[in-house]
Write an enzyme that holds these catalytic residues in place. Structure first.
Site, PDB file in Angstrom:
ATOM      1  N   HIS A   7       0.871  -1.176   0.000  1.00  0.00           N
ATOM      2  CA  HIS A   7       0.000   0.000   0.000  1.00  0.00           C
ATOM      3  C   HIS A   7       0.904   1.220   0.000  1.00  0.00           C
ATOM      4  CE1 HIS A   7      -3.590   2.439   0.725  1.00  0.00           C
ATOM      5  NE2 HIS A   7      -2.745   3.214   1.391  1.00  0.00           N
ATOM      6  N   CYS A   8       0.703   2.098  -0.972  1.00  0.00           N
ATOM      7  CA  CYS A   8       1.593   3.244  -1.126  1.00  0.00           C
ATOM      8  C   CYS A   8       0.911   4.516  -0.622  1.00  0.00           C
ATOM      9  CB  CYS A   8       1.966   3.390  -2.606  1.00  0.00           C
ATOM     10  SG  CYS A   8       2.935   4.867  -2.933  1.00  0.00           S
ATOM     11  N   PRO A   9       1.396   5.095   0.479  1.00  0.00           N
ATOM     12  CA  PRO A   9       0.755   6.326   0.984  1.00  0.00           C
ATOM     13  C   PRO A   9       0.935   7.503   0.031  1.00  0.00           C
ATOM     14  CG  PRO A   9       2.765   5.831   2.212  1.00  0.00           C
ATOM     15  CD  PRO A   9       2.519   4.666   1.310  1.00  0.00           C
ATOM     16  N   ASN A  46      -1.861   7.096  -2.242  1.00  0.00           N
ATOM     17  CA  ASN A  46      -3.109   6.836  -1.520  1.00  0.00           C
ATOM     18  C   ASN A  46      -3.843   5.652  -2.156  1.00  0.00           C
ATOM     19  OD1 ASN A  46      -5.086   7.259   0.428  1.00  0.00           O
ATOM     20  ND2 ASN A  46      -6.296   8.587  -0.917  1.00  0.00           N
ATOM     21  N   ASN A  47      -3.094   4.673  -2.604  1.00  0.00           N
ATOM     22  CA  ASN A  47      -3.682   3.519  -3.283  1.00  0.00           C
ATOM     23  C   ASN A  47      -2.747   2.330  -3.100  1.00  0.00           C
ATOM     24  OD1 ASN A  47      -5.424   2.039  -4.838  1.00  0.00           O
ATOM     25  ND2 ASN A  47      -4.925   3.043  -6.780  1.00  0.00           N
TER      26      ASN A  47
END
Ligand SMILES: [Zn+2]
Ligand SMILES: [Zn+2]
Length: 311
Positions: A130-132, A135-136
């Site tokens: 999950h890549c902050p 945001n996805n």
């Protein structure tokens, strides 16, 4: 069909403050590089135009791939998905009783390589992480876009850092030369000669700020790129790498054979791995994606390969 249509929907709600900040950083670095460095320094000469074109291309492609990663679905298990018992027993059995993997939160079976993301509150196909910053999740649907983003953004950032460093050197040399030639205390470097802006100090601050942002960003994203080159080469996700490390630690602690636990079923050899991730046509590997990668519920394993194949 419904799921395919849903997976192509734009998730505009993913665009949050972090994403907008990153877009602003993109624009700032591009603006400073073009309008504070290339145009005043090289003007519209052949090197000037070439730099503008190359930087515009790499920045545009990285922006496109970045937004692709933000707003497009990384892939979710289709409704009513049922695992193939033969395939799942060969590929991965996460449960100790040998049963197929089931997500108790989403209440459905998990396809191979999918995981439940706590942030997105759903299962994601071939979930990498999950890549902050987007945001996805980065998963089956947008991993290719993510990898291409790393290529383009590193090309753009290295270009920006190079331009800023070269221009700073040029200005220092100009100032030094002017002092040596005693052209007077008011002699100004090339920036003011353009006469575009009143203060050389504002430009110096903008360039220093751009350099302070671009340099650590370049180092960080280059390391991330190298890491994902390794993952692509062995067809692993970040989660699978972490699981492999955990498994080998567990095996070492319990005295089991580490070698067998290290076997990764999806590593089909470098070329096959790249075809699997980037598509069957190598001529289109570097082309920006226009839709999420199809499929994602089944993956060939090294046991599916012919005995005289790459493995
Ligand atoms: Zn789930
Ligand atoms: Zn997620």
């Amino acid at each position: 069909m419904l799921e395919e249509r849903r997976s192509c929907e734009f998730q505009l709600w993913r665009v949050n403050f972090t994403v907008l900040t990153i877009l602003a950083v993109f624009c700032f670095l591009y603006y400073v590089s073009i309008f504070c460095v290339v145009v005043p320094w090289l003007s519209y000469s052949v090197p000037g135009i070439t730099n503008i074109w190359v930087l515009t291309l790499t920045t545009g492609l990285s922006l496109y791939c970045y937004l692709f990663c933000v707003v497009l679905d990384p892939g979710r298990p289709p409704p009513g998905y049922l695992p193939d018992p033969e395939v799942s027993s060969v590929q991965e059995v996460k449960r100790k009783d040998g049963a197929a993997r089931f997500c108790t939160k989403c209440q459905h079976f998990k396809p191979p390589r999918s995981h439940h993301c706590r942030k997105c509150q759903r299962c994601v196909l071939r979930m990498d992480h999950h890549c902050p910053w987007t945001n996805n999740c980065i998963g089956h649907g947008n991993y290719r876009a993510f990898f291409l983003f790393l290529i383009y953004v590193n090309a753009a950032l290295i270009h920006v850092v190079g331009l800023l460093a070269a221009h700073t050197l040029h200005i220092l040399q100009t100032i030094h030369l002017q002092r040596v030639l005693r052209t007077g205390l008011q002699a100004k470097p090339v920036l003011l000669a353009a006469g575009w802006i009143g203060s050389i100090w504002l430009w110096a601050v903008l360039q220093a700020l751009a350099f302070a942002i671009a340099l650590p960003l370049t180092i960080g994203l280059l390391l991330l790129f190298v890491w994902h080159v390794h993952l692509v080469a062995v067809n692993k996700t970040t989660i699978e790498y972490q699981e492999g490390v955990t498994a080998s630690i567990d095996a070492a602690a319990s005295g089991l054979g580490v070698v067998e636990l290290h076997q990764h079923p999806y590593d089909l050899g470098l070329y096959s791995n790249m075809m699997h991730i980037f598509g069957s046509n190598p001529g289109q590997w570097a082309a920006p994606p226009c839709r999420p990668t199809a499929g994602g519920t089944a993956y060939p394993t090294k046991w599916d390969m012919p005995a005289n194949g790459e493995h």
